[in-house]
Design a protein around this motif. Sequence first.
Motif, PDB file in Angstrom:
ATOM      1  N   GLY A   1       0.816  -1.218   0.000  1.00 47.69           N
ATOM      2  CA  GLY A   1       0.000   0.000   0.000  1.00 47.69           C
ATOM      3  C   GLY A   1       0.839   1.252   0.000  1.00 47.69           C
ATOM      4  O   GLY A   1       2.051   1.195   0.142  1.00 47.69           O
ATOM      5  N   PRO A   2       0.188   2.410  -0.179  1.00 38.89           N
ATOM      6  CA  PRO A   2       0.898   3.683  -0.248  1.00 38.89           C
ATOM      7  C   PRO A   2       1.369   4.170   1.127  1.00 38.89           C
ATOM      8  O   PRO A   2       1.077   3.544   2.140  1.00 38.89           O
ATOM      9  N   TRP A   3       2.062   5.300   1.128  1.00 46.11           N
ATOM     10  CA  TRP A   3       2.660   5.770   2.383  1.00 46.11           C
ATOM     11  C   TRP A   3       1.630   6.114   3.445  1.00 46.11           C
ATOM     12  O   TRP A   3       1.910   6.068   4.633  1.00 46.11           O
TER      13      TRP A   3
ATOM     14  N   ARG B   1       4.245   9.223   8.365  1.00 44.64           N
ATOM     15  CA  ARG B   1       5.205  10.283   8.032  1.00 44.64           C
ATOM     16  C   ARG B   1       6.642   9.805   8.155  1.00 44.64           C
ATOM     17  O   ARG B   1       7.419   9.945   7.223  1.00 44.64           O
ATOM     18  N   ILE B   2       6.993   9.249   9.287  1.00 43.20           N
ATOM     19  CA  ILE B   2       8.405   8.912   9.494  1.00 43.20           C
ATOM     20  C   ILE B   2       8.779   7.638   8.732  1.00 43.20           C
ATOM     21  O   ILE B   2       9.741   7.612   7.982  1.00 43.20           O
ATOM     22  N   ASN B   3       7.987   6.580   8.898  1.00 42.55           N
ATOM     23  CA  ASN B   3       8.313   5.344   8.188  1.00 42.55           C
ATOM     24  C   ASN B   3       8.020   5.450   6.692  1.00 42.55           C
ATOM     25  O   ASN B   3       8.818   5.042   5.865  1.00 42.55           O
TER      26      ASN B   3
ATOM     27  N   ILE C   1       3.831  16.960  14.137  1.00 41.99           N
ATOM     28  CA  ILE C   1       5.018  17.049  14.993  1.00 41.99           C
ATOM     29  C   ILE C   1       4.648  16.676  16.425  1.00 41.99           C
ATOM     30  O   ILE C   1       5.323  15.880  17.084  1.00 41.99           O
ATOM     31  N   GLY C   2       3.523  17.240  16.887  1.00 47.40           N
ATOM     32  CA  GLY C   2       3.066  16.926  18.246  1.00 47.40           C
ATOM     33  C   GLY C   2       2.836  15.431  18.413  1.00 47.40           C
ATOM     34  O   GLY C   2       3.311  14.799  19.364  1.00 47.40           O
ATOM     35  N   SER C   3       2.118  14.831  17.445  1.00 48.90           N
ATOM     36  CA  SER C   3       1.790  13.408  17.544  1.00 48.90           C
ATOM     37  C   SER C   3       3.052  12.558  17.534  1.00 48.90           C
ATOM     38  O   SER C   3       3.192  11.625  18.332  1.00 48.90           O
ATOM     39  N   ILE C   4       3.937  12.891  16.614  1.00 48.53           N
ATOM     40  CA  ILE C   4       5.135  12.063  16.488  1.00 48.53           C
ATOM     41  C   ILE C   4       6.000  12.165  17.736  1.00 48.53           C
ATOM     42  O   ILE C   4       6.573  11.179  18.204  1.00 48.53           O
TER      43      ILE C   4
END
Lengths: 578, 304
Positions: free
Chosen positions: A334-336, A493-495, A469-472
């Motif tokens: 699947g997509p990002w 976002r990060i992976n 940013i807050g969530s990560i």
Amino acid sequence: MRTKWSMKSKPLTKRLAVLSMSALMVTALAACGGASTPPTAEEAGKYEVTPGDPFSAYKDEITVTMGRVTTANPKLPAGDTYENNAYTRLVKDTFNAQITDQFEANGEDYSRQVSLAIASGELPDMMRVDSKDELKELVDNDLIEDLTTIYDQYATDNIKQIYDSYDGRALDNATIDGRLMGLPATSLDSAPTMVWVRQDWLDLLGIQLDPDGDGAISLEEVEKTAQEFLKRDPGQTGNPVGIPFVNTLNTTDYNASAYTMLGVASTQGAFPQYWMNGEDGKIVYGSTTEETKQMLGIMADWFKNGIIDPQFGTRTFDDITALYTNGQSGIAFGPWHIPDWGLISVKQMDKNAKFSAYTLEDADGNVNVAHANPSNQFIVVRKGYEHPELAVKIVNLFYDKLANDKDVATTMPEAAKYQETGVDGSTRPFNIEVNSATSLLDDYSDVVRGIKGEIGLDEVRTTESKNNIGSIKTYLSDMDTDDVTAWSKYHSRINGVGLIDKLTQENKFVWMTPAFSGTTSSMKQTWANLTKLEQESFIKIVTGSEPLDYFDTFVSNWKKQGGDQVIQEIEDEIASKQ
Amino acid sequence: MKQGKLKARGRLGTGAMYHMMMLPGILFLLVFSYIPMVGVITAFQDYVPAKGMFGSEFVGLKHFIYMFKLPDIAQVISNTLVIAIAKILLGTLMAIIFSVLLNEIRVKYVKKSVQTIVYLPHFLSWVVLASVVVNMFSLDGIVNQMLAFFGLDHINFLGSNTWFQPLIIGTDVWKEFGYSSIVYLAAITSIDPGLYEAAGMDGASWWRKVWHITLPGMLPIILLMGVMSLTNILSAGFDQIYNLYNPVVYETGDILDTYVYRIGLVGRQYSFGTAVGLFKSVIGIVLLLSANQLAKKYTDRKIF
């Protein structure tokens, strides 16, 4: 003297015929009543508080009916619906416009609703259409408003900049005979289909996938991992299932590529369903190439060895999501952004769930990707709707003001809350994305620098990134957090985007540019049948009910049943443009 | 003279009353069945919704020709016929057997409850029942678990071109036989009990009574139902198949309605869809009329 009563003497049948004809005329005339000349922006000014302003409200409350595209798991707070939520209330508060939904549907059901709306001539005031073909049909039948002048007058500079960042491709795609007939969604130039693998299972079983850590793995590695998962059942369901795939390809739309064979295709340099330039300069349909045959060969072997789901072909999209959620399967193509709306349900069921993202490399270590077709989604306004400019104003509100306002928490608190808690963007009045061409990686760079503290939150371009940013950060401080939004944002976002960023910088992508996207005249009649032929043949080959060489029969059938003619038409169209 | 006039008006009055009572029915038919029939002209046009029925261009038999040129049409028509005929035959047979057997049950409340239980599925839509069927017949469903218990191989019923048609026919018979047995039960009740008593006196066994009294007594109704169901011979059950099929079994599961739905409506080819609908109706009416004639010729009973 003949009066109207003389009709009495005519036979009953004749009278019935006249009666039914007149009844028909009434309906036919009533149907014509909808058409009227579109109001100019000056006329619209009569209704508006500050005429011509991109965010101007209406003096008296107006209503707008919509066709809405929904999703399975929008995470709406209790009591809120697609029709009545923070976003629709925001439209009400900002513009004094009340949204009601004429229909809400998802996937194929949505296109069916659009078809029915067109057939019955009862279009909602605004709706999304999902192909240029439909847009053309609406224009040909004079059913939708020309938005050219309204767009010029009402769109904010930011919105214009966003559309312009595609070098005109985005607006061009919605322009027919020089008139802008819809507001296009933007299709970010994308990325490969990824393979998402349950990292907690890999750890549990002591498998080291991708030992060199370049983020790209081979088909053999996927195969081995799938076998281990099947054999050792890390989900402990007692009923592990191989890699599930959907029975459609849908590969030309990157966002719809979830659970498709596209990833497998890319390792063979195959681009099913794309129109490509052949070696001899002729147009080639990607589903009919040797490379696609190789892909089917691999899939057929996988099916035979149980590496893919034995119920391949019969599972729906939701069935497949359920397999992941149940812990029966741990490898997803699947997509990002699939963690945000699909894999998030896995985390909800199993708090230990973690996914790693990989792309598939070919034998030479390259990652093959096709440029996405230019946007295939458009917001259109029904011909005769009194306030067509509202469509542009809604786009301004959501894709400029809400996206860029640094102070959303105080100006639009309810909407801000939605963004923080990760309510799906599909709940906005228009389920489309309008982002600049580079926004995916720009946002990623903001997010990464924000997490590291290199830039302050006020320097981050979009509210969404600010929330991310807050969530990560939440996730990084506690990886076992129950906060599913934090989990999904970290994963997507990060992976996900992180991997795209890395591979882009390493120049690992080999891009294919499609030769053509869109439809030709004979496709209207033949395409449904050709698609059926393709889908059916591919499934038969994969499930082994036909041998791999059946592919050649498929190709010759495809050509005979209208494919050759479509190719001819495309070549003519391309030739006429040169 | 005066009296005669009154009398005449009275006769006319009662007649008019009866005719007035027909009016709602006639109007209903007119508005919902006859006026929409004008729509069949779209089958001969390239119908464009915005231009309407009178503005669209006439193209003659183009859509009918296209229909017969479609590569899958022979397969689709044969699927439709096989599924529809099997449903009619097995469904009727089951309903007859069931009603004969049910009639033998003497305990009233047992009879009533058995009846209610077998009617029940008729009232559920295929949207609901399809998920039940899918759950039961999927690879890890209860049916396959039972097969495994007896040491048999798993069968992918919903994804197998061998098993899909039997599954469709079987589940439809299961859903409908209870409901269609109602008319047969009614037919049995109208048979003169004296006949059974007489046969009993002559020493006829239960089987003999069924064969020589019950079944002949039911024959007119069986024929009637059979002739009526022929009109639907090209409708093999859209709801059911649409909710159960998938691309794997298009080959054996696609019937005219589902095929036309995908190629026609989803592809927005309205005229083509209408053409196929008209074709179905014409075949239906031809079958109905000929079956009615045959019934008259061989059994001297007919519907009209």
